[in-house]
Scaffold this active site. Structure first.
Site, mmCIF file in Angstrom:
data_model
loop_
_atom_site.group_PDB
_atom_site.id
_atom_site.type_symbol
_atom_site.label_atom_id
_atom_site.label_comp_id
_atom_site.label_asym_id
_atom_site.label_seq_id
_atom_site.Cartn_x
_atom_site.Cartn_y
_atom_site.Cartn_z
ATOM 1 N N CYS D 142 49.646 29.320 52.437
ATOM 2 C CA CYS D 142 49.144 30.393 53.713
ATOM 3 C C CYS D 142 48.328 29.426 54.940
ATOM 4 O O CYS D 142 48.032 30.079 55.716
ATOM 5 C CB CYS D 142 47.789 31.346 52.613
ATOM 6 S SG CYS D 142 46.725 30.176 51.580
ATOM 7 N N HIS D 221 40.153 32.839 53.935
ATOM 8 C CA HIS D 221 40.029 31.582 54.239
ATOM 9 C C HIS D 221 39.709 31.681 56.147
ATOM 10 O O HIS D 221 40.566 31.946 56.750
ATOM 11 C CB HIS D 221 41.199 30.185 54.264
ATOM 12 C CG HIS D 221 41.730 30.014 53.468
ATOM 13 N ND1 HIS D 221 41.139 29.414 51.827
ATOM 14 C CD2 HIS D 221 42.617 30.093 52.530
ATOM 15 C CE1 HIS D 221 42.000 28.936 51.234
ATOM 16 N NE2 HIS D 221 42.639 29.787 50.880
#
Lengths: 337, 337, 337, 337
Positions: D142, D221
């Site tokens: 990711c 994130h």
């Protein structure tokens, strides 16, 4: 069939969900939502083709500058709506109630307001008919809704002698990045907390006491509940009762639902819009009757559990459907519950 | 006076604090602590001149490589100690008990172990004398210690008919960065949780039920407690009782102590070593008697509330001081409580 | 030796620690602290025998009602103090500066204020002499202090060509249970953030850029830093440099210090008052030179790293000690660093 | 058109989303998913009519006992599928690759596996054609996907000389209530972290360095990125570039998107399934060019940003669509991006 025209004053956590749920029904429709500032949420209202109303002409200018289309001021919305679902933040409800009254339209308030504002509070299972044709009613708070959902059928069948609940409250909604605590537990020192009396606005006869703490999570509230029962019941009896109670959902720790985190995952897995869990969650393997006392854990999705109640309340106030069960079934079917 | 020689098996959260507290007393002293890996905590033991013992010679090599001085193996410690305070993690207590037995020394275990391991559990106020001269005893867990501290005097004076507590537990200690949850509430589904029976290991006559949830904070546990009293008492009576109860400290929300965060700040303000709060904290403005029922909130510093109990238990087991109150006063004075 | 008389305006996070540190020195003493409300912190000031001053007579009444002793109003404190360490919250510094000026006393402000308030900013290693005899100076913020502590010696020895730091900031202090976020990461969108220019208030020649985010923790700030070096250096060279730099402490992940949680535990293990870590922490096994670029992680204890700087700044402003190193050594020795 | 038959090995965070996304396409379909334990997620697979496969007959028994329908063992799935999307947890990929090979079917692995497992890594914009007809490929993680999405077009147009990113990582997914930390920041001490080399598995020529920390949040994130540009560009140029880059979405702090919390709210507002944000989010008011250096913040929804890449990778490996842009458009249209 003529659809009830619903205005939503305040397009935030509750307002957004109400808009979706109302438009999922075939007997009502959203004619407009209000927003006071040109945020990303206002842009999305445009994308979703929800007519957007603002407090006044001056504010309308700010929206236009930000490239957001405005349908008019809130006064214009009053002219189009049969009923307003008031999702404004605290301390302005009195004034808005006055405005709705003047405009000759109905109004539904939220659990953040006192019962005395409307004199009627609403829960679909427990007192649907009290709001029948009323000009104003109030949906009780998410926690109160949660307690009424499980305690009302319990009381009906097993006579609740007394109930004591501890509410472990999430500290902020998931989209709120300002409020804390980051790392603390905070008790609600005023005892009893307001939750007990709020349950009594629906079930005035109920002997209930509550205490509450705030903890650093955003996902759900969780309640520990101890109930003295008036008639005999086994753990299985209680589980059976709630299996057949609308808007109560049983889950099991041993199926992997260990915490509020997995409940929210389940809601996403079920394809719910926004990942909402409208039902009150009771842990089947956390229900236990010991002697005449029942213990259980339940979890409340603070952002969404009241939404189906709002839909039913509109039906009761606007006299669309007389039978509470019929309204609830219709609502739940349309919302995929 | 000959000092009791205390060995501490496991120099972690409880072991470190026990070392400090024992060395603050004039009738006992630490003769060694054990550590299984050459971590920063082992280095600090060196700095503090606490003789460091390790499981075996092989491990000793790892310590030396890391520049950490080792005094010997645990067998050597057994030869020097009169009593071991066992602060090892779970599942090894049985084996260590056997070793202590073989070495002919006494042993104190922690609340993570079952009552059946020792057959005697300890709380200074409630049952100091049961451990008198015993070879093995067990300090009940932090939460149980907290419940006994407030409930024992309450029961003595006002006859507790029944008690129901919800334990809102911190999920990890402040120095543990592995465990979660980061953002969830997790119920302890097994009802009743083990806390009720654990209280009964000290007060076997007490009618108590408990439920528990885990929440994302590291600071303290918090309890909501509902107690049915056998004799009449006012809110003020209860507050007065606890004002005069050792190791219970009253605080007020209106003085700014709104949550566990400010309790920890208070402990630092008071100059406590490590910022520890050995007392059970009760919110004075969160105590309320309604009819025959008492409601209150209390907070438990899981890292430290048992430490003074450990000191007293050493005195009882080693027959240094017969009077519980005298021991408690001595302990508290030395620890600055 | 006549001791410098220090008043502390604002007995909060920084004020409390300044009081302790000043009283640990033999050439200065606290003559009073101020508090605006009768909180538990004010009670503790009483217990610690710190004379307590309040804004005015009216407020003094509130303190007395709460059973807290008051020594006078802030005007009285001005008469007793040679220098005020201003630990008031933002937006009142201008007014207080005026008051100190009028009272003819010196004043030290904190990093929350702009450099322009005083025209002089302070870091003991880097520019001790700039504050020599000054009436007003400013201690740079905790993060800036952290960056200067590691970058100043680096620049001196290896000529920093450019530095880029990301500051991962704790969102609230441990005793603050109001602020969030509970579960989010929030970037500081204004680029460059104010931290770069703040470092330049001490090292105007330094080419430094910073970005920052806020995260849900209370313990420490953590920085990732990338530095282009002007002269050749190995990873070991850099580690050696910081091993010999005052107020910089190296730790190792492989000794068990994996996160800010274990740093705070180490501070407690070392017996530091309040569990404070005055040094900037650099992970030895997280330092790496690749080509001409140095990468490292450092952690900053926001509540305490500036405290020894405040003590040194008092010495410089009050002309007690001319040699920066001598002052730093004296401070550190007294504070147990 | 014959649809590609897709098996999904591992019905967890990535597996569930892949199932939904594949079934939204008109040129591929899910023929089965696997699950090793009879959890609530397995029950939901039943409800969604996704054929459920299990490791072996013995495990099948556990599922039946739990009332969950099983379609067969994983060997049966191999017979029905053209390609398996492997969403199993770490350390078993080697063995599964062997099984897929033996079964003569294709396999897509995730970013948790090393590049060396497949020799080919995939990002739709950057290297769609490298996986053309391949038996095995790997979707980069990711975070890597996030970095490639913004850096690849940047490099193409403005020649990236060097890039340095700090990754502020969420510590656990929202449905994971075991992992911490609850209250700490943890650096990834191995420098450079694996993220740089992982980006180079797609863009081998790129000069990139990364550092990373783990923080107590579950949502997304967040990256701070500093890029030296080879050719001149203004802040506006960069914003324009990304406005026209697929799967990159610009948001503004001044529209109320202050943190990852509001990004997740936006995804829900947009009606995304599960509240997923497939695009990399760049804050428009957090982009800044200073001299030859670009600074920006971006956020990555770890649970979902790779999902559209998986769909495109299936098309490339199964030779359904030769043109990368055409595949991406098709995927995005079907997924509502």
């Amino acid at each position: 069939m003529k659809k009830v025209k619903v205005g939503i004053n305040g397009y935030g956590t509750i307002g957004k969900r109400t808009a979706t749920a109302v438009n999922q029904q075939d007997d009502m429709e959203v004619v407009g939502v209000t927003k006071t500032r040109p945020t990303y949420e206002a842009s999305v209202a445009n994308k979703l083709n929800l007519p957007l109303y603002v407090p006044d002409e001056e504010v309308a200018g700010d929206f236009k500058k930000a490239g957001i289309k405005v349908a008019g001021t809130i006064k214009d919305l009053y002219k189009k709506a049969d009923i307003i679902v008031d999702c404004t933040p605290g301390e302005v409800a009195e004034e808005y109630k006055r405005q709705y009254e003047e405009a000759g339209i109905k109004g539904i308030f939220q659990g953040g307001e006192d019962h005395s504002l409307t004199g009627i509070s609403f829960n679909a299972s427990a007192n649907y008919k009290e709001s029948w044709g009323a000009q104003f009613s109030r949906i009780v708070s998410c926690n109160t809704t949660g307690l009424v959902r499980t305690l009302y059928p319990l009381d009906k069948k097993y006579k609740v002698q007394s109930a004591f609940a501890t509410l472990i409250r999430r500290s902020a909604d998931p989209n709120d990045s300002k409020k804390g605590p980051v790392n603390a537990i905070e008790p609600s020192l005023k005892i009893p907390t307001h939750h007990g009396p709020d349950v009594q606005s629906i079930m005035p006869w109920l002997n209930i006491q509550t205490m509450a703490v705030k903890v650093p999570t955003t996902l759900m509230h969780l309640h520990t509940v101890m109930v003295k029962l008036g008639t005999e019941a086994s753990t299985e009896d209680i589980i059976d009762l709630w299996k057949n109670t609308p808007r109560v959902r049983l889950v099991k720790g041993k199926s992997g639902i260990k915490s509020s985190a997995q409940i929210m995952e389940l809601a996403k897995d079920l394809g719910r819009p926004r990942g909402d869990m409208y039902e009150i969650i009771v842990w089947e393997d956390g229900v236990k009757v010991v002697g005449d006392t029942l213990y259980f854990y339940q979890a409340v999705h603070q952002e969404s559990d009241v939404i189906p109640e709002i839909v039913d309340c509109i039906r009761s106030m606007c006299k669309i459907e007389e039978d509470p069960s019929a309204s609830m079934k219709k609502t739940d079917m349309a919302m995929g519950i």
